[in-house]
Design a protein around this motif. Sequence first.
Motif, short mmCIF file in Angstrom:
data_model
loop_
_atom_site.label_atom_id
_atom_site.label_comp_id
_atom_site.label_asym_id
_atom_site.label_seq_id
_atom_site.Cartn_x
_atom_site.Cartn_y
_atom_site.Cartn_z
N ASP A 400 1.13 -1.04 0.51
CA ASP A 400 -0.06 -0.31 0.13
C ASP A 400 0.48 1.65 0.10
OD1 ASP A 400 1.05 0.11 2.41
OD2 ASP A 400 -0.95 -0.18 3.68
N GLU A 401 0.32 2.36 0.74
CA GLU A 401 0.66 3.60 0.14
C GLU A 401 2.19 3.89 1.43
OE1 GLU A 401 -2.64 4.14 2.27
OE2 GLU A 401 -1.98 3.26 0.29
N ASN A 402 1.91 3.41 2.44
CA ASN A 402 3.16 3.23 3.51
C ASN A 402 4.01 2.57 2.83
OD1 ASN A 402 1.28 5.44 4.53
ND2 ASN A 402 -0.24 3.75 5.36
N GLY A 403 3.94 0.98 2.22
CA GLY A 403 4.70 0.12 1.54
C GLY A 403 4.48 -1.16 3.05
N ILE A 404 3.31 -1.49 2.72
CA ILE A 404 2.96 -2.53 3.82
C ILE A 404 1.96 -3.02 2.80
CG2 ILE A 404 1.46 -3.12 5.86
CD1 ILE A 404 4.06 -1.85 6.62
N ILE A 405 2.07 -4.62 3.12
CA ILE A 405 1.49 -5.30 2.21
C ILE A 405 0.54 -6.43 3.74
CG2 ILE A 405 1.10 -8.09 1.96
CD1 ILE A 405 4.03 -8.00 1.31
N THR A 406 -1.24 -5.64 2.94
CA THR A 406 -1.55 -5.33 4.06
C THR A 406 -2.79 -6.63 4.13
OG1 THR A 406 -3.82 -4.92 2.30
CG2 THR A 406 -2.66 -3.18 3.49
N ARG A 407 -3.43 -6.83 5.13
CA ARG A 407 -4.60 -8.38 5.45
C ARG A 407 -5.36 -8.49 4.69
NH1 ARG A 407 -7.28 -5.66 10.92
NH2 ARG A 407 -5.59 -4.80 10.54
N GLY A 408 -6.16 -8.06 3.84
CA GLY A 408 -6.32 -8.28 2.32
C GLY A 408 -5.88 -8.41 1.25
N GLU A 409 -4.70 -7.97 1.18
CA GLU A 409 -3.93 -8.00 0.20
C GLU A 409 -3.74 -9.58 0.53
OE1 GLU A 409 -1.31 -8.12 -2.99
OE2 GLU A 409 -3.29 -7.29 -2.74
N VAL A 410 -2.58 -10.20 1.49
CA VAL A 410 -2.46 -11.62 1.83
C VAL A 410 -3.91 -12.84 1.90
CG1 VAL A 410 -2.09 -12.91 3.99
CG2 VAL A 410 -0.99 -10.82 3.41
N LYS A 411 -4.79 -11.97 2.16
CA LYS A 411 -5.84 -13.31 2.04
C LYS A 411 -6.48 -13.14 0.31
CE LYS A 411 -10.76 -12.59 3.03
NZ LYS A 411 -11.63 -12.93 1.80
N ASP A 412 -6.60 -12.04 0.16
CA ASP A 412 -7.15 -11.92 -1.34
C ASP A 412 -5.96 -13.16 -2.39
OD1 ASP A 412 -9.13 -10.21 -0.91
OD2 ASP A 412 -7.94 -8.60 -2.08
#
Length: 464
Positions: A400-412
Amino acid sequence: MATSKPHVLIIPYPAQGHVIPIMELAQCLVKHGIKVTFITTEATHKLVTSNGLDQDGLGDLMQMVSIPDGLEPWEDRNDVCKLTRSILQTMPGKLEQLIMMINKEESNKITCVIADGCMGWAVGVVKKMGIRSAAFWSASVATLASIFCFQKLIDDRIINENGIPLNGQMIQLSETLPPMKPENLGWTSFEDVATIEVIFKLLIGAEEAYRMTEWFLCNSTTELEPEAFSLYPDLLPIGPLLASNRLANQAGHFWKEDPSCLAWLDQKPERSVIYIAFGSFTIFNQTQFKELALGLELSNQPFLWVVRPGLTNESTTAAFLDGFMDRIGSRGRIVSWAPQQKVLAHPSVACFMSHCGWNSTLEGVTNGLPFLCWPYFTDQFYNETYICDVWKAGLGFKKDENGIITRGEVKDKVEQLLGDKTFRDKAVVIKEKVTSSVREGGCSHHNLSSFIKWIHEEDQGSVG
């Protein structure tokens, strides 16, 4: 007269990803009646021997010997810049002294030295001493190609003479190799200029070793990287070198494996478990660590997660994981280090979430597994390109814009990978190609046999 047995000295770069495959090569040589002296730094020797590797279990033909890396015992060897500088300053002289001491015994003389490509300076040391040499590259040949092209990269003003990128222009090493970003060159992903410069200097030694050695062996196969091997036809693939032939299961590991996870896997349905492991260097900040955990929770898939010491440096991790695992229950399992090749070969494992280090990449493809790619540094980004774009056997994550792979991205991405049979089909095709290479009649098997024959012939030709 000829020595009683050929005697090979092997020296790896002191990192787990380098020690493991060259240790496997050492044990292949031992199986063929070749005596091996395996040289590690004192700190590496202590780690390896304290985690299940018994010197007596190596057999009469192999011994492990240590030499100083130049740092004091309490100094931080995770400081790659300091460690590499110290190696370059200290170890050439120490290696020469050790070889001179060994060679005092006429029947025990070193007949060949195999140097890790990242210890290319060792080739210069032994060449001066009149000893034959070979080099061994533990990463991908595509990565090696970028090192061999360093002068062209300088001439084209892509990097300066110290290896620092001068612009963001995409790099195309040849028409057949995938493009790469300058920041993803093997030496440019470190945060500070001093580290980039010293790693660049170290890696240039691999190119010098390539010009000086009679053999340059690679832990890869032509089936995985045909385009890279076609650029350098005198590079010899002998991989993948994996632990199936290993005399001691723990050979080369810096942490003690937890085999209890295998019994846990036995209780899970076939092709259901996500295996998550990020190698020996990856570090997560607390935010990213939690997002990954919560993404695994949201996926509703069984998972086996390796959380090694130092993966995250936050003191609150233990408390977070306690609450996390209370919610997950038996669906998930966390271990500090796993018997990775046994895990990847287990029928319950569906995919491999990996940092894409080359050893892990080889272990994954050899078991026909699709990947979820989470590279951390150095060659791992280019390995991800191969997995996702060339072999089409995996997916990467978007930050994301903060350089984080989010929980939603992991799930998807978990759902996308496991929901599309194409990824596993591609992985199985690659598995068949790679495993055929190391079987009798395969290219890697033939090359390794030729190298072993050369060592024996050189020994028979040595006259006292």
